[in-house]
Design a protein around this motif. Sequence first.
Motif, PDB file in Angstrom:
ATOM      1  N   THR A   1       5.034  -3.035  -5.649  1.00  0.00           N
ATOM      2  CA  THR A   1       6.292  -3.534  -5.299  1.00  0.00           C
ATOM      3  C   THR A   1       6.191  -3.444  -3.709  1.00  0.00           C
ATOM      4  O   THR A   1       6.093  -2.637  -2.946  1.00  0.00           O
ATOM      5  CB  THR A   1       7.388  -2.643  -5.602  1.00  0.00           C
ATOM      6  N   ILE A   2       6.604  -4.814  -3.173  1.00  0.00           N
ATOM      7  CA  ILE A   2       6.556  -4.902  -1.923  1.00  0.00           C
ATOM      8  C   ILE A   2       7.773  -5.815  -1.409  1.00  0.00           C
ATOM      9  O   ILE A   2       8.336  -6.797  -2.031  1.00  0.00           O
ATOM     10  CB  ILE A   2       5.449  -5.976  -1.039  1.00  0.00           C
ATOM     11  N   CYS A   3       8.687  -5.025  -0.821  1.00  0.00           N
ATOM     12  CA  CYS A   3       9.858  -5.510  -0.346  1.00  0.00           C
ATOM     13  C   CYS A   3      10.782  -6.045  -1.589  1.00  0.00           C
ATOM     14  O   CYS A   3      11.360  -7.088  -1.556  1.00  0.00           O
ATOM     15  CB  CYS A   3       9.958  -6.806   0.671  1.00  0.00           C
TER      16      CYS A   3
ATOM     17  N   ALA B   1      -0.770 -10.897   7.597  1.00  0.00           N
ATOM     18  CA  ALA B   1      -2.146 -11.185   7.019  1.00  0.00           C
ATOM     19  C   ALA B   1      -3.132  -9.931   6.961  1.00  0.00           C
ATOM     20  O   ALA B   1      -3.654  -9.459   5.757  1.00  0.00           O
ATOM     21  CB  ALA B   1      -2.860 -12.269   7.513  1.00  0.00           C
ATOM     22  N   GLY B   2      -3.154  -9.176   7.930  1.00  0.00           N
ATOM     23  CA  GLY B   2      -3.848  -7.906   8.105  1.00  0.00           C
ATOM     24  C   GLY B   2      -3.331  -6.805   7.042  1.00  0.00           C
ATOM     25  O   GLY B   2      -4.029  -6.279   6.373  1.00  0.00           O
ATOM     26  N   LYS B   3      -1.958  -7.078   6.849  1.00  0.00           N
ATOM     27  CA  LYS B   3      -1.037  -5.981   5.888  1.00  0.00           C
ATOM     28  C   LYS B   3      -1.321  -6.482   4.409  1.00  0.00           C
ATOM     29  O   LYS B   3      -1.194  -5.720   3.512  1.00  0.00           O
ATOM     30  CB  LYS B   3       0.280  -6.139   6.263  1.00  0.00           C
ATOM     31  N   MET B   4      -1.798  -7.656   4.275  1.00  0.00           N
ATOM     32  CA  MET B   4      -1.944  -8.123   2.779  1.00  0.00           C
ATOM     33  C   MET B   4      -3.602  -8.091   2.424  1.00  0.00           C
ATOM     34  O   MET B   4      -3.844  -8.222   1.268  1.00  0.00           O
ATOM     35  CB  MET B   4      -1.517  -9.519   2.608  1.00  0.00           C
TER      36      MET B   4
ATOM     37  N   SER C   1      -1.910  -2.330   4.218  1.00  0.00           N
ATOM     38  CA  SER C   1      -0.893  -1.495   4.300  1.00  0.00           C
ATOM     39  C   SER C   1       0.206  -1.715   3.322  1.00  0.00           C
ATOM     40  O   SER C   1       1.104  -0.886   3.065  1.00  0.00           O
ATOM     41  CB  SER C   1      -0.167  -1.397   5.575  1.00  0.00           C
ATOM     42  N   SER C   2       0.331  -3.071   2.806  1.00  0.00           N
ATOM     43  CA  SER C   2       1.263  -3.313   1.849  1.00  0.00           C
ATOM     44  C   SER C   2       0.869  -3.079   0.227  1.00  0.00           C
ATOM     45  O   SER C   2       1.739  -3.299  -0.552  1.00  0.00           O
ATOM     46  CB  SER C   2       1.543  -5.092   1.980  1.00  0.00           C
ATOM     47  N   ASN C   3      -0.458  -2.857   0.375  1.00  0.00           N
ATOM     48  CA  ASN C   3      -1.003  -2.797  -0.872  1.00  0.00           C
ATOM     49  C   ASN C   3      -1.180  -3.790  -1.874  1.00  0.00           C
ATOM     50  O   ASN C   3      -1.465  -3.997  -3.197  1.00  0.00           O
ATOM     51  CB  ASN C   3      -0.282  -1.430  -1.890  1.00  0.00           C
ATOM     52  N   PHE C   4      -0.912  -5.020  -1.246  1.00  0.00           N
ATOM     53  CA  PHE C   4      -1.280  -6.570  -1.917  1.00  0.00           C
ATOM     54  C   PHE C   4      -2.674  -6.549  -2.403  1.00  0.00           C
ATOM     55  O   PHE C   4      -3.117  -7.139  -3.192  1.00  0.00           O
ATOM     56  CB  PHE C   4      -0.891  -7.433  -0.836  1.00  0.00           C
TER      57      PHE C   4
END
Length: 239
Positions: free
Chosen positions: A55-57, A147-150, A168-171
């Motif tokens: 779950t992201i946002c 992009a870095g977070k994904m 960091s988003s765990n995508f």
Amino acid sequence: MKNPKSILIVLFALFLIVGCSTSNDSNEKPPTPNAPNETSITVTDTDGNIYQTVTICNQVWTKTNLNVSHYRNGDVIPQVTDPTEWVNLTTGAWCYYNNETANGTTYGKLYNWYAVNDSRGLAPNGWHVSTDAEWTTLGNCLQGAVAGKMKEAGTAHWASPNIDATNSSNFTGLPGGLRYFYNGSGVFRAIGNYGYWWTSSEYNATLAMPRYLGQYLSNSYSSHDFDKYNGFSVRCLKD
């Protein structure tokens, strides 16, 4: 008969014990929740493949790329390995990168957009292939080095330098590459360097709109219009 004072002392001591026990129980911390952005739900596709979710946002995504070979109603999605046949398709198909089954274990299947758009449904029941607008919502929420977070961190799958990759988003975006048109046929390129994901959004009669992440991308999760015969990965979003 026991001394009444002794009985009162015992009762008072029991009262203190019970009171302290109750107080401690009320102050106990609740069970540790799931890690941020993680969910405990999974989703199963028509072939029985099970996908972890994240779950992201307030959006619930599959955490890995789609790897199904049947539409939601059970109809077969054909595997097409021949490069010339691939670029001339106007119906749904899939392949593995370099037509190697082993790549499917890590990166899932590559689909043309006709499979994404097929009315029989590519995503599991209760899910859909995300729209371009839903990717925009995701990026607006993450902000900064989107992009870095994904991207999956490190260089186990991404080529170096995997700029600003923290996931960091765990995508957990992986560089699954693509199949596209070159010199008259469909060829494979960019595994380890780029990850491409179809959206369900159409640009015009021959073009649709994927999103992509790259090893050199930090704050861009770019959108572009590509021919519908291209082979890209697919992520699913909960309805």
